[in-house]
Write an enzyme that holds these catalytic residues in place. Structure first.
Site, PDB file in Angstrom:
ATOM      1  N   GLU A   1     -12.301  -4.846  -4.049  1.00  0.00           N
ATOM      2  CA  GLU A   1     -12.862  -3.517  -3.774  1.00  0.00           C
ATOM      3  C   GLU A   1     -12.201  -2.445  -4.654  1.00  0.00           C
ATOM      4  O   GLU A   1     -12.711  -1.332  -4.758  1.00  0.00           O
ATOM      5  CB  GLU A   1     -12.665  -3.155  -2.287  1.00  0.00           C
ATOM      6  CG  GLU A   1     -13.535  -3.957  -1.326  1.00  0.00           C
ATOM      7  CD  GLU A   1     -13.106  -5.413  -1.176  1.00  0.00           C
ATOM      8  OE1 GLU A   1     -11.892  -5.703  -1.211  1.00  0.00           O
ATOM      9  OE2 GLU A   1     -14.002  -6.285  -1.049  1.00  0.00           O
ATOM     10  N   ASN A   2     -11.058  -2.771  -5.261  1.00  0.00           N
ATOM     11  CA  ASN A   2     -10.347  -1.766  -6.058  1.00  0.00           C
ATOM     12  C   ASN A   2     -11.070  -1.401  -7.360  1.00  0.00           C
ATOM     13  O   ASN A   2     -10.708  -0.420  -8.018  1.00  0.00           O
ATOM     14  CB  ASN A   2      -8.905  -2.207  -6.359  1.00  0.00           C
ATOM     15  CG  ASN A   2      -7.983  -2.135  -5.154  1.00  0.00           C
ATOM     16  OD1 ASN A   2      -7.056  -2.939  -5.000  1.00  0.00           O
ATOM     17  ND2 ASN A   2      -8.192  -1.154  -4.269  1.00  0.00           N
ATOM     18  N   TRP A   3     -12.115  -2.154  -7.730  1.00  0.00           N
ATOM     19  CA  TRP A   3     -12.919  -1.784  -8.916  1.00  0.00           C
ATOM     20  C   TRP A   3     -13.618  -0.453  -8.717  1.00  0.00           C
ATOM     21  O   TRP A   3     -14.086   0.159  -9.663  1.00  0.00           O
ATOM     22  CB  TRP A   3     -13.957  -2.874  -9.226  1.00  0.00           C
ATOM     23  CG  TRP A   3     -13.361  -4.195  -9.600  1.00  0.00           C
ATOM     24  CD1 TRP A   3     -13.305  -5.317  -8.813  1.00  0.00           C
ATOM     25  CD2 TRP A   3     -12.738  -4.551 -10.840  1.00  0.00           C
ATOM     26  NE1 TRP A   3     -12.681  -6.340  -9.485  1.00  0.00           N
ATOM     27  CE2 TRP A   3     -12.322  -5.898 -10.732  1.00  0.00           C
ATOM     28  CE3 TRP A   3     -12.479  -3.856 -12.033  1.00  0.00           C
ATOM     29  CZ2 TRP A   3     -11.670  -6.570 -11.766  1.00  0.00           C
ATOM     30  CZ3 TRP A   3     -11.832  -4.531 -13.061  1.00  0.00           C
ATOM     31  CH2 TRP A   3     -11.430  -5.868 -12.927  1.00  0.00           C
TER      32      TRP A   3
ATOM     33  N   ASP B   1       0.823  -1.214   0.000  1.00  0.00           N
ATOM     34  CA  ASP B   1       0.000   0.000   0.000  1.00  0.00           C
ATOM     35  C   ASP B   1       0.855   1.262   0.000  1.00  0.00           C
ATOM     36  O   ASP B   1       1.964   1.272   0.538  1.00  0.00           O
ATOM     37  CB  ASP B   1      -0.917  -0.037   1.236  1.00  0.00           C
ATOM     38  CG  ASP B   1      -2.084   0.929   1.116  1.00  0.00           C
ATOM     39  OD1 ASP B   1      -2.390   1.385  -0.003  1.00  0.00           O
ATOM     40  OD2 ASP B   1      -2.692   1.233   2.162  1.00  0.00           O
TER      41      ASP B   1
ATOM     42  N   ARG C   1       0.000   7.714  -2.729  1.00  0.00           N
ATOM     43  CA  ARG C   1       0.561   8.793  -1.903  1.00  0.00           C
ATOM     44  C   ARG C   1       2.012   9.074  -2.278  1.00  0.00           C
ATOM     45  O   ARG C   1       2.436  10.220  -2.352  1.00  0.00           O
ATOM     46  CB  ARG C   1       0.447   8.433  -0.414  1.00  0.00           C
ATOM     47  CG  ARG C   1      -0.914   8.759   0.175  1.00  0.00           C
ATOM     48  CD  ARG C   1      -1.139   8.046   1.473  1.00  0.00           C
ATOM     49  NE  ARG C   1      -1.447   6.635   1.255  1.00  0.00           N
ATOM     50  CZ  ARG C   1      -1.437   5.716   2.210  1.00  0.00           C
ATOM     51  NH1 ARG C   1      -1.095   6.039   3.435  1.00  0.00           N
ATOM     52  NH2 ARG C   1      -1.761   4.472   1.924  1.00  0.00           N
TER      53      ARG C   1
ATOM     54  N   SER D   1      -7.453  -5.665  -5.155  1.00  0.00           N
ATOM     55  CA  SER D   1      -8.527  -6.224  -4.327  1.00  0.00           C
ATOM     56  C   SER D   1      -9.852  -6.175  -5.080  1.00  0.00           C
ATOM     57  O   SER D   1     -10.017  -5.393  -6.031  1.00  0.00           O
ATOM     58  CB  SER D   1      -8.641  -5.447  -3.013  1.00  0.00           C
ATOM     59  OG  SER D   1      -9.376  -4.250  -3.188  1.00  0.00           O
TER      60      SER D   1
END
Ligand code: IPE
Ligand code: IPE
Ligand code: MG
Length: 268
Positions: A88-90, A41, A45, A86
């Protein structure tokens, strides 16, 4: 060149990647985690801090993954699970998602030879749902080409979600019950383990997340129920084998009890 053959330099777009670099000796570890899970991760940033777009951060993260694989190999880790995308990254911007799909496919292709040289077996954990065909094909080709390699397993978690993994395991078990092959009374933890994407991998010993975030984000919840958690402030593109070794040193200092207890009252 085979694993353990000493200094090996790989060129990639002008970068070099060495394995067992004598200038960067690994510390001696008494306790080496067998399976390390890493949430890679902080790419966005890292890039934004430099005035760059998030995509540049993902590109810079490729080198960090290879660094960590070589650093893990060097100290005798048997498996690394890397969270690359992931389920969820969609939700991200379509341009970033599109980049990440192509990027995952290209990294697998471009680094395959290097991983084969290091005797690393590549496996995939994740769902085929929505995942680009070209990414699935590249993952499966990597699995086939490295199936017999055994220095370490690199579990590429692409379109992976821990809850989704448990849902698909439950479906498979329900189907076996419906077919009359399995008595529900006989379902154990082993039955569930056998339905995970990579059932032969050992439990996660060390769970690392870079970038200072302290959450699991749906990564390997079943496999990590007794993992030691180490949250590193380093942003993923800056992660090196030395950063990995620091987390292993932290792991080594932990007392893993797995629910047991020892009575040792202080003297005097
Ligand atoms: C991790 O870096 C890479 C992926 C999720 C693919 P991020 O893209 O999440 O970077 P931050 O967390 O926004 O900095
Ligand atoms: C987890 O990171 C997924 C990957 C590293 C591939 P995220 O950046 O997507 O997680 P959240 O949204 O911060 O929890
Ligand atoms: Mg993130």
């Amino acid at each position: 060149m085979a694993l353990g053959a000493g200094l090996e330099i790989y060129e990639h777009h002008g970068e070099s990647m060495s394995f067992r670099d004598p200038a960067r000796p690994a510390p001696e570890f008494k306790k080496v985690p067998e399976h390390i899970a890493i949430v890679m991760d902080g790419n966005g940033r890292w890039a934004n801090q430099r005035g760059l777009s998030r995509i540049e951060g993902h590109k810079a993260g490729e080198q960090a993954l290879l660094e960590v694989v070589s650093g893990a190999l060097e100290i005798g880790v048997k498996a690394v699970s890397a969270f690359a995308f992931s389920t969820e990254n969609w939700k991200r911007d379509p341009e970033e998602v599109k980049f990440l799909m192509g990027f995952n496919r290209d990294v697998l292709r471009r680094r395959r030879e290097q991983l084969i040289d290091w005797n690393v077996k590549v496996v995939w954990s994740g769902s085929e749902k929505k995942l680009w065909k070209s990414v699935i094909n590249e993952l499966k080709l990597s699995e086939q080409m490295t199936a017999k390699l055994d220095a370490m397993t690199l579990n590429m978690c692409v379109n992976y979600g821990g809850r989704g993994e448990l849902v698909q395991a439950s479906k498979a078990i329900a189907q076996r019950v419906m077919a009359g092959e399995l008595n529900p009374e006989k379902i154990t933890e082993r039955t569930l383990q056998a339905e995970m994407y990579q059932p032969s991998l050992p439990d996660v010993d060390l769970f690392i997340r870079s970038s200072g975030e302290q959450r699991i984000s749906n990564f390997l919840p079943w496999q990590s129920s007794y993992a030691e958690m180490v949250f590193s402030p380093t942003l993923w593109p800056d992660f090196t084998r030395e950063t990995l070794w620091q987390t292993v040193a932290e792991f080594q200092s932990r007392d893993r009890r797995f629910g047991s207890a020892k009575d040792s009252p202080a003297q005097g």
